[in-house]
Write a protein that holds these residues in place. Structure first.
Motif, PDB file in Angstrom:
ATOM      1  N   ILE A 181     -23.225  73.191  11.113  1.00  0.00           N
ATOM      2  CA  ILE A 181     -24.450  72.997  11.118  1.00  0.00           C
ATOM      3  C   ILE A 181     -25.158  72.815   9.683  1.00  0.00           C
ATOM      4  CG2 ILE A 181     -26.858  73.705  11.519  1.00  0.00           C
ATOM      5  CD1 ILE A 181     -25.815  75.046  13.911  1.00  0.00           C
ATOM      6  N   HIS A 182     -24.621  73.560   8.703  1.00  0.00           N
ATOM      7  CA  HIS A 182     -25.142  73.468   7.406  1.00  0.00           C
ATOM      8  C   HIS A 182     -24.153  72.866   6.414  1.00  0.00           C
ATOM      9  CE1 HIS A 182     -27.227  77.307   8.726  1.00  0.00           C
ATOM     10  NE2 HIS A 182     -28.290  76.882   7.756  1.00  0.00           N
ATOM     11  N   LEU A 183     -23.198  71.990   6.979  1.00  0.00           N
ATOM     12  CA  LEU A 183     -22.577  70.969   6.085  1.00  0.00           C
ATOM     13  C   LEU A 183     -22.930  69.736   6.300  1.00  0.00           C
ATOM     14  CD1 LEU A 183     -18.852  72.856   6.144  1.00  0.00           C
ATOM     15  CD2 LEU A 183     -20.468  72.669   4.101  1.00  0.00           C
ATOM     16  N   ARG A 184     -23.126  68.807   5.600  1.00  0.00           N
ATOM     17  CA  ARG A 184     -23.299  67.252   5.749  1.00  0.00           C
ATOM     18  C   ARG A 184     -22.089  66.579   6.563  1.00  0.00           C
ATOM     19  NH1 ARG A 184     -24.316  64.766   0.204  1.00  0.00           N
ATOM     20  NH2 ARG A 184     -22.808  66.631  -0.365  1.00  0.00           N
ATOM     21  N   PRO A 185     -22.420  65.544   7.013  1.00  0.00           N
ATOM     22  CA  PRO A 185     -21.346  65.206   7.817  1.00  0.00           C
ATOM     23  C   PRO A 185     -20.185  64.351   6.826  1.00  0.00           C
ATOM     24  CG  PRO A 185     -23.396  64.445   8.867  1.00  0.00           C
ATOM     25  CD  PRO A 185     -23.653  65.386   7.637  1.00  0.00           C
ATOM     26  N   ASN A 186     -20.769  63.917   5.760  1.00  0.00           N
ATOM     27  CA  ASN A 186     -19.711  63.411   4.699  1.00  0.00           C
ATOM     28  C   ASN A 186     -18.863  64.571   4.250  1.00  0.00           C
ATOM     29  OD1 ASN A 186     -19.548  62.801   1.645  1.00  0.00           O
ATOM     30  ND2 ASN A 186     -18.951  61.012   2.811  1.00  0.00           N
ATOM     31  N   VAL A 187     -19.274  65.604   3.843  1.00  0.00           N
ATOM     32  CA  VAL A 187     -18.678  66.451   3.452  1.00  0.00           C
ATOM     33  C   VAL A 187     -17.496  67.201   4.454  1.00  0.00           C
ATOM     34  CG1 VAL A 187     -18.637  69.113   2.551  1.00  0.00           C
ATOM     35  CG2 VAL A 187     -20.415  67.444   1.885  1.00  0.00           C
ATOM     36  N   LEU A 188     -18.058  67.021   5.751  1.00  0.00           N
ATOM     37  CA  LEU A 188     -17.209  67.548   6.933  1.00  0.00           C
ATOM     38  C   LEU A 188     -16.011  66.576   6.889  1.00  0.00           C
ATOM     39  CD1 LEU A 188     -19.680  68.517   9.531  1.00  0.00           C
ATOM     40  CD2 LEU A 188     -17.862  70.251   8.773  1.00  0.00           C
ATOM     41  N   ALA A 189     -16.146  65.423   6.839  1.00  0.00           N
ATOM     42  CA  ALA A 189     -15.152  64.374   6.728  1.00  0.00           C
ATOM     43  C   ALA A 189     -14.341  64.462   5.667  1.00  0.00           C
ATOM     44  CB  ALA A 189     -15.951  62.935   6.644  1.00  0.00           C
ATOM     45  N   VAL A 190     -14.529  64.772   4.550  1.00  0.00           N
ATOM     46  CA  VAL A 190     -14.027  65.048   3.248  1.00  0.00           C
ATOM     47  C   VAL A 190     -12.845  66.202   3.691  1.00  0.00           C
ATOM     48  CG1 VAL A 190     -13.695  65.418   0.899  1.00  0.00           C
ATOM     49  CG2 VAL A 190     -15.154  63.727   1.890  1.00  0.00           C
ATOM     50  N   LEU A 191     -13.731  67.281   4.032  1.00  0.00           N
ATOM     51  CA  LEU A 191     -12.796  68.657   4.362  1.00  0.00           C
ATOM     52  C   LEU A 191     -11.697  68.451   5.471  1.00  0.00           C
ATOM     53  CD1 LEU A 191     -15.848  71.016   4.325  1.00  0.00           C
ATOM     54  CD2 LEU A 191     -14.002  70.962   2.563  1.00  0.00           C
ATOM     55  N   LEU A 192     -11.957  67.566   6.441  1.00  0.00           N
ATOM     56  CA  LEU A 192     -11.127  67.267   7.249  1.00  0.00           C
ATOM     57  C   LEU A 192      -9.865  66.463   6.833  1.00  0.00           C
ATOM     58  CD1 LEU A 192     -13.492  66.074  10.544  1.00  0.00           C
ATOM     59  CD2 LEU A 192     -11.822  68.049  10.499  1.00  0.00           C
ATOM     60  N   VAL A 193     -10.049  65.701   5.899  1.00  0.00           N
ATOM     61  CA  VAL A 193      -8.959  65.024   5.597  1.00  0.00           C
ATOM     62  C   VAL A 193      -8.013  65.882   4.442  1.00  0.00           C
ATOM     63  CG1 VAL A 193      -8.313  63.397   3.660  1.00  0.00           C
ATOM     64  CG2 VAL A 193     -10.151  62.836   5.187  1.00  0.00           C
ATOM     65  N   PHE A 194      -8.614  66.889   4.003  1.00  0.00           N
ATOM     66  CA  PHE A 194      -7.885  67.650   2.913  1.00  0.00           C
ATOM     67  C   PHE A 194      -7.414  69.013   3.357  1.00  0.00           C
ATOM     68  CE2 PHE A 194      -9.704  64.746   0.054  1.00  0.00           C
ATOM     69  CZ  PHE A 194      -8.889  64.632  -1.110  1.00  0.00           C
ATOM     70  N   LEU A 195      -8.248  69.810   4.178  1.00  0.00           N
ATOM     71  CA  LEU A 195      -7.980  71.076   4.803  1.00  0.00           C
ATOM     72  C   LEU A 195      -6.948  71.068   5.891  1.00  0.00           C
ATOM     73  CD1 LEU A 195     -11.228  72.914   4.287  1.00  0.00           C
ATOM     74  CD2 LEU A 195      -9.116  72.856   2.720  1.00  0.00           C
ATOM     75  N   GLY A 196      -6.657  70.012   6.750  1.00  0.00           N
ATOM     76  CA  GLY A 196      -5.590  69.918   7.501  1.00  0.00           C
ATOM     77  C   GLY A 196      -5.952  70.355   9.041  1.00  0.00           C
ATOM     78  N   LYS A 197      -4.880  70.641   9.869  1.00  0.00           N
ATOM     79  CA  LYS A 197      -5.191  70.718  11.190  1.00  0.00           C
ATOM     80  C   LYS A 197      -5.917  72.018  11.524  1.00  0.00           C
ATOM     81  CE  LYS A 197      -2.685  70.457  15.910  1.00  0.00           C
ATOM     82  NZ  LYS A 197      -3.582  71.366  16.366  1.00  0.00           N
ATOM     83  N   GLU A 198      -5.966  73.171  10.817  1.00  0.00           N
ATOM     84  CA  GLU A 198      -6.866  74.430  11.214  1.00  0.00           C
ATOM     85  C   GLU A 198      -8.119  74.007  11.085  1.00  0.00           C
ATOM     86  OE1 GLU A 198      -4.355  78.315  10.092  1.00  0.00           O
ATOM     87  OE2 GLU A 198      -4.171  76.977   8.364  1.00  0.00           O
TER      88      GLU A 198
END
Length: 262
Positions: A181-198
């Motif tokens: 909830i507290h992370l912006r959608p764009n930030v979540l997208a970048v994290l999804l790219v870099f932090l992997g499947k977990e």
């Protein structure tokens, strides 16, 4: 000014603004910049492949990263690199590149590199010199990464690995959902790219359908324009993972503090 003049002027500015907003014909993948979204799974997979091809500096913890007949890039530490080479004229060069503040601990000794102004350096002399954390507290906006922050902790039980974000994988749903909830959608997208499947599994498990749809759109936008910088935008580009990670760390610190009080 006549109506005809106004119309002409308006038409000119409309054409000018349209031209300014028009995206480039191709992105760095060679594909048209404007296309339909191919869906969450495809966009995420394609972004990860692009990042993997681009970030040569992340592939090895140390050693030679790139070498050609003209130059050689060597990685000494996670944020410290040396570029060596020779110009056509025969003049040689050897330059250190530091991509961020960092601290490491090896064999009981801490070493690293910190950017700061001369005033801050002198301010350190009047700081609490009992421990490293006290000394470096005089550094303004140091942007420490998790590994550097953990090195400053004297107590072993307070030290965390560079993957300390993974503690959220064991959090109760009420706290896990707060992270999303507290992370912006764009930030979540970048994290999804870099932090992997977990992190992807964590996101899918703890996010609402509406949030997933928003993030899916952000993945698409990153894919078609991730190589361009928008200086007046609050959104991150594809390659601003460090900023996204710092935002994640900030959110985790706030939620962790609330969770520990329960």
């Amino acid at each position: 000014m006549s109506n005809g003049q106004k119309k002409t002027k308006g038409s000119f500015w409309n054409r000018f603004l349209f031209w300014k907003k028009k995206p480039s014909e191709q992105d760095f993948s060679g594909e048209p910049a404007v296309r339909e979204s191919r869906g969450y799974t495809w966009e995420l997979k394609d972004l990860r492949e692009k990042v993997d091809r681009f970030f040569l500096t992340r592939k090895k913890p140390s050693g030679t990263i790139f070498e050609s007949t003209a130059l050689k890039l060597t990685k000494n530490n996670r944020h410290l690199f040396r570029l060596e080479g020779k110009e056509k004229s025969g003049r040689e060069y050897s330059i250190l590149f530091v991509t961020g503040n960092y601290l490491n601990e090896q064999n009981g000794k801490v070493n690293g590199v910190v950017f700061l102004g001369e005033a801050d350096l002198n301010r350190i002399l009047s700081s609490d010199q009992k421990n490293l954390k006290g000394i470096l507290s005089g550094v303004k906006t140091p942007d420490w990464d998790e590994e550097s922050w953990s090195v400053m902790q004297e107590e072993p039980d307070l030290r965390k690995s560079s993957d300390s974000w993974k503690e959220i994988l064991a959090w109760e749903p009420i706290w896990s959902q707060q992270v999303i909830i507290h992370l912006r959608p764009n930030v979540l997208a970048v994290l999804l790219v870099f932090l992997g499947k977990e992190f992807e599994d964590f996101f899918r498990k703890n996010s609402a359908v509406r949030v997933q749809e928003m993030v899916s759109k952000e993945l698409y936008f990153l894919n078609v324009s991730g190589n361009r910088d928008f200086p007046h935008s609050e959104n991150l580009s594809l390659y601003e993972f460090d900023s996204a990670k710092r935002e994640l760390e900030s959110v985790l610190n706030r939620i962790r503090s609330k969770r520990e009080k329960i």
